[in-house]
Every structure is written in structure tokens, then in C-alpha cells.
Motif scaffolding. Structure first.
Motif, short mmCIF file in Angstrom:
data_model
loop_
_atom_site.label_atom_id
_atom_site.label_comp_id
_atom_site.label_asym_id
_atom_site.label_seq_id
_atom_site.Cartn_x
_atom_site.Cartn_y
_atom_site.Cartn_z
N MET A 43 0.84 -1.20 0.00
CA MET A 43 0.00 0.00 0.00
C MET A 43 0.88 1.26 0.00
SD MET A 43 -3.14 0.94 0.22
CE MET A 43 -3.71 2.62 0.20
N PHE A 44 0.43 2.26 -0.75
CA PHE A 44 1.23 3.48 -0.85
C PHE A 44 1.52 4.05 0.54
CE2 PHE A 44 -1.08 4.31 -5.10
CZ PHE A 44 -0.29 3.35 -5.70
N GLY A 45 2.77 4.37 0.77
CA GLY A 45 3.12 5.05 2.03
C GLY A 45 3.21 4.14 3.23
N LEU A 111 -2.98 12.30 -9.62
CA LEU A 111 -3.19 12.99 -8.35
C LEU A 111 -2.82 12.07 -7.18
CD1 LEU A 111 -4.38 15.40 -6.72
CD2 LEU A 111 -6.55 14.17 -6.76
N ILE A 112 -3.27 10.81 -7.25
CA ILE A 112 -3.00 9.88 -6.16
C ILE A 112 -1.50 9.62 -6.04
CG2 ILE A 112 -3.31 7.48 -5.41
CD1 ILE A 112 -6.19 7.73 -6.52
N HIS A 113 -0.83 9.50 -7.18
CA HIS A 113 0.62 9.31 -7.12
C HIS A 113 1.32 10.55 -6.56
CE1 HIS A 113 1.08 5.35 -8.71
NE2 HIS A 113 0.28 5.63 -9.72
N LEU A 115 0.02 12.71 -4.40
CA LEU A 115 -0.24 12.77 -2.95
C LEU A 115 0.63 11.76 -2.21
CD1 LEU A 115 -4.14 13.08 -2.95
CD2 LEU A 115 -2.48 14.86 -2.42
N SER A 116 0.82 10.58 -2.81
CA SER A 116 1.65 9.56 -2.18
C SER A 116 3.10 10.03 -2.08
CB SER A 116 1.60 8.26 -2.96
OG SER A 116 0.28 7.88 -3.15
N VAL A 118 4.10 13.14 -1.88
CA VAL A 118 4.16 14.16 -0.84
C VAL A 118 4.17 13.51 0.54
CG1 VAL A 118 2.86 16.05 0.22
CG2 VAL A 118 3.11 15.94 -2.24
N ARG A 119 3.33 12.48 0.69
CA ARG A 119 3.24 11.77 1.96
C ARG A 119 4.57 11.10 2.31
NH1 ARG A 119 0.80 10.52 6.86
NH2 ARG A 119 1.21 8.36 7.32
N LYS A 121 7.46 11.86 1.29
CA LYS A 121 8.45 12.89 1.58
C LYS A 121 8.30 13.34 3.03
CE LYS A 121 9.67 17.59 0.49
NZ LYS A 121 9.18 18.79 -0.16
N ARG A 122 7.05 13.55 3.45
CA ARG A 122 6.82 14.01 4.82
C ARG A 122 7.36 13.00 5.83
NH1 ARG A 122 1.22 14.87 8.18
NH2 ARG A 122 2.25 15.57 10.06
N TYR B 4 4.54 19.75 10.84
CA TYR B 4 4.84 18.90 9.69
C TYR B 4 5.64 17.67 10.10
CZ TYR B 4 6.74 17.82 5.02
OH TYR B 4 7.11 17.21 3.86
N VAL B 28 -3.59 3.02 -10.45
CA VAL B 28 -3.47 2.91 -8.99
C VAL B 28 -4.22 1.67 -8.49
CG1 VAL B 28 -3.02 5.32 -8.48
CG2 VAL B 28 -5.37 4.55 -8.76
N ILE B 30 -3.51 -0.95 -6.97
CA ILE B 30 -3.21 -1.49 -5.64
C ILE B 30 -4.20 -1.00 -4.58
CG2 ILE B 30 -1.53 0.35 -5.19
CD1 ILE B 30 -1.04 -3.18 -3.93
N TRP B 51 -4.61 9.90 5.23
CA TRP B 51 -3.96 11.01 4.52
C TRP B 51 -4.41 11.10 3.07
CZ3 TRP B 51 -1.02 9.25 0.45
CH2 TRP B 51 -0.50 7.95 0.54
N LEU B 52 -4.67 9.91 2.46
CA LEU B 52 -5.10 9.91 1.06
C LEU B 52 -6.58 10.25 0.97
CD1 LEU B 52 -4.19 9.45 -1.79
CD2 LEU B 52 -4.48 7.01 -1.49
#
Lengths: 239, 188
Positions: A43-45, A111-113, A115-116, A118-119, A121-122, B4, B28, B30, B51-52
Motif C-alpha cells: 500500500m502506498f506510504g 493525483l494519487i501518485h 499525494l503519495s 508528498v506523503r 516525503k513528509r 509537519y 493505482v 493497488i 492522509w489519502l
């Protein structure tokens, strides 16, 4: 793109465990299947969150080794997101669509990629930042030289950071002619009784050399004792 | 508000929530375990990390369903006796997730429910954190959410500090990074 899909499929084939197969067979209907464990891990992130939870669950303030493996995996995932994002954008451009206003399937995929990315990176930033805070504290607690077992828990950049921070603090303390790392609690008495925890040999205290033997008790200047206590070599003696 | 770099905030955002896609998205797959190609179709119902879900909702790409630990059954249970409800097994970031969901849901009672829960449990947490023995892990900790655990530990630390001050204990200590156990050095 087809190559991409083939690779992803291969990965699924390789990484599916017998348990997963069992779980997927019986739940064929649409919208009813839950993710298998292997899918959950991809799962992403997810890996980025793992990295951070390692740090957050560390309750006893001890520094752990820098998790290079997981860190690199997260960067790898971020690269993958970037690659996917780019593919979608290029595709939209080739179709002659305006990226800023069109909201089609490709836009939301991108968009989803994004956001992932950015996530992830955070999470990486947070990991590095929170560790750097611990590294800063090390300088205040243990002085300019770190014991070997702590040294090897830092990665290369953290060692550099420690050295630079230490130099900076050192030169500031020299310029104001005051050791800021001592007297962190207000002193009641300039002298203090301490018990020696280990054979330290000859130590220069108060301009004269003293031999500190294990379990011996000394009366010494508080300012000199403080850093040694913090390093675990002496113990404050109350008795 | 949270920063942050805040780890707790970041991990609260990792909790899954159920989401209904209002749009389709390519590449996407997955995210949707029942999709056979690499795409998510319109109307797909999947669990996404908060978050998503948060960002997709703000872009009107998805609806968010409230997680089951905010449903009526749990609320009734909480009304009966807030102190006994096991929050940890339901969601370790109960309050964090709740606060983030307040602006995203049209359930106007969620905010007051969270406040009611914390208010009902706070006194108990505080009393137990002050009275529990320092070395043991009291039973109550097993049902606390992550946020409450932090409160509990803060209460416990302040009590230890107070006791030490009253007994005039040592004021300088070995740095915590070195660990608690002393190595048996120098013994030949």
C-alpha cells in the motif's frame, strides 16, 4: 506502460503466499475482497509509516540504528510514484488535454501518485528531523566525543551533523567563555559527593591529577562532576 | 496545531478509513484489491489511509464513511461508562483520527462525542497515573489510546519528579540514551 504492468504482475506472482491464495479464492465478488497481507504491505506510504512508527514507539529514549534498508525502500517507492506521475502527465499531454483543467481518469491517477509522493516525503523528512533532534541532545548530555556503540548507530550524515553542531556549540561557548552544558539544574553547593562506577585511572580534576578507583567516594567540584555523571562514569552519592 | 514533522500526527493519518470513489483513476490498482486491471473504477469501495482519503475528499473525488469505532453502538457503550471502553483495540489514534474526520463528515455530533469521551476518561487516567507503581504496567494502559498513553506517562513522570523533589533525591543523572542497565565492567 505494458512493461510496467507485466513487472507489477510478476511481483504479485512472486510475492503471493499460500495463505493469500486461500484468502483470495473464496472472495471473488466485486467490492467484497479485502487486501491480503502482501498487498497491504505494498500500500502506498505503508513502508514510510513503518519507518516512523519505529521511531515513535521508542519510549525509553534510546537511539536506534539508522534504518538504511527501509529508508532506501521508501525512496525507491517515491521514485516509482514519480515515474508513474510523469507517465500519466505525458499521456495527457499527448492526447492534447490541458493538465490544469481536465479531470479524467488519468488526472486522478496522477493525483494519487502525487499525494503519495508528498506523503512519503513528509515521512522521510520527519524521520530525519526527529533523529537529528536526538543527535543534538547527545551533544548536551554526553559532550563532544560519543561512545563507540552510539557512534555506529548514526549514519554518515548524522555523524557529520553531530560534528558540525558540536563545533558550532563549542566555538560559541568559547566566545562567551562559559560552559553551557553544566549547571542545568541550579546548584545548591559548588561541591558534590560522587561514587565512581568504574576504574577510570588518572583524571585531571581541579588542576591536579587524581586516581579514580571503582566504588571510591570523592568530593569534587559540581561543574566537573556533571558531565561525568551524565556519561555514566560517576553517580551522585547521597547517604 | 500539529507540525509537519510530528510523528504522532503522521501515524494517526495512516489509520484506514472506508472510502467510496466518485471518480475513476488509472494506474493505482493497488488501492482496490478487487480490480483486475491496474485501475480503480467509479463507485469502488475501498479502505484507504486517512492522509489519502482526506485529500481525495477535499478534491471531491471520494466520499468518506465514518469508521466503525464511531458508530452508535460504541457511542452507547461510551455513554454507559467511558472509563471501561477498550479504545486501543479499536483504533490506537482514536482522538487524532476523530479530530481529522470532524471537518470531513456531516455528522455534527462527532466533535462533542470525542470531547465527552476524553472528559469521561481523563479523571480516571490522571488518578491511576499518579497512584500506580512506577515499575509496573497497570491494566488500565491496555485500553488507552496512544494519546491517552502519552497523558498517562506525563502524569506518571510529574509524580516521580515530585516524589524525588520531596525526598531530596539526586538531581543529576546518567543520560537516558545510554540505557538503564549498567554493564558489569572491571570485574576480573
Amino acid at each position: 506502460m505494458p512493461l510496467e504492468a507485466v513487472i507489477t504482475n510478476c511481483y504479485i506472482l512472486v510475492s503471493v503466499s499460500p495463505l493469500d491464495v486461500l484468502r483470495t479464492d473464496h472472495t471473488f465478488g466485486k467490492h467484497t475482497r479485502t487486501r491480503t497481507q502482501t498487498e497491504e504491505e505494498r500500500m502506498f506510504g505503508r513502508r514510510a509509516a513503518q519507518l516512523c512508527s519505529e521511531l515513535a514507539q521508542n519510549d525509553d529514549d534510546r537511539l536506534r540504528r539508522f534504518d538504511n534498508d527501509l529508508f532506501d525502500q521508501v525512496i525507491e517507492e517515491a521514485n516509482e510514484h514519480y515515474h508513474q506521475l510523469e507517465t500519466r502527465m505525458v499521456k495527457m499531454q499527448q492526447e492534447g488535454l490541458d493538465i490544469e483543467t481536465t479531470q479524467n481518469r488519468d488526472y486522478f491517477g496522477a493525483l494519487i501518485h502525487h499525494l503519495s509522493l508528498v506523503r512519503n516525503k513528509r515521512c522521510l523528512m520527519s524521520y530525519v528531523y526527529n533523529r537529528s533532534q536526538s543527535v543534538q541532545r547527545l551533544r548536551w548530555q554526553l559532550g563532544a566525543v560519543l561512545p563507540a556503540d552510539l557512534q555506529e548507530k548514526l549514519n554518515f550524515s548524522e555523524k557529520e551533523f553531530f560534528k558540525n553542531y558540536s563545533d558550532l556549540l563549542g566555538s560559541y561557548m568559547t566566545s562567551i567563555d562559559l560552559d553551557l552544558t553544566v549547571d542545568t539544574t541550579p546548584p545548591k553547593d559548588p561541591y558534590i559527593q560522587v561514587r565512581v562506577m568504574d576504574d577510570l585511572g588518572e583524571v585531571l580534576l581541579d588542576d591536579q591529577s587524581t586516581t579514580l578507583l571503582r566504588n571510591s567516594i570523592h568530593l569534587m567540584k559540581r561543574t566537573e562532576a556533571e558531565s561525568l555523571i551524565s556519561q555514566g562514569l560517576l553517580e551522585e552519592f547521597t547517604g | 496545531m500539529s507540525s509537519y514533522y510530528d510523528l504522532e500526527d503522521l501515524l494517526a493519518e495512516e489509520e484506514p478509513v472506508s472510502v467510496l470513489f466518485r471518480v475513476a483513476a488509472d494506474g493505482v490498482g493497488i488501492l482496490d484489491p478487487s480490480s483486475e486491471d491496474n485501475n480503480v473504477e467509479q463507485g469502488a469501495k475501498v479502505d484507504l489511509p486517512l492522509w489519502l482519503a482526506q485529500d481525495l475528499f477535499q478534491r471531491q473525488a471520494a466520499f468518506i464513511n465514518l469508521p466503525s469505532y464511531f458508530n452508535q453502538r460504541v457511542r452507547k457503550e461510551m455513554q454507559a461508562d467511558p472509563g471501561c471502553v477498550d479504545i486501543r483495540s479499536r483504533c490506537p489514534y482514536f482522538y487524532g483520527v476523530g479530530c481529522k474526520l470532524v471537518p470531513l463528515t456531516n455528522d455534527a455530533t462527532l466533535g462533542s462525542f470525542l470531547l465527552y469521551t476524553l472528559r469521561g476518561r481523563y479523571k480516571d487516567i490522571l488518578c491511576k497515573s499518579h497512584s500506580a507503581a512506577v515499575s509496573s504496567t497497570p491494566k488500565v494502559m491496555q485500553i488507552l489510546s496512544r494519546e491517552e498513553t502519552i497523558l498517562f506517562q506525563a502524569g506518571r513522570e510529574s509524580m516521580t519528579a515530585f516524589k524525588k523533589w520531596r525526598m531530596e533525591g539526586t538531581r543529576m543523572e546518567r543520560a537516558a540514551v545510554l540505557g538503564k542497565k549498567r554493564k558489569p565492567q572491571g570485574e576480573l
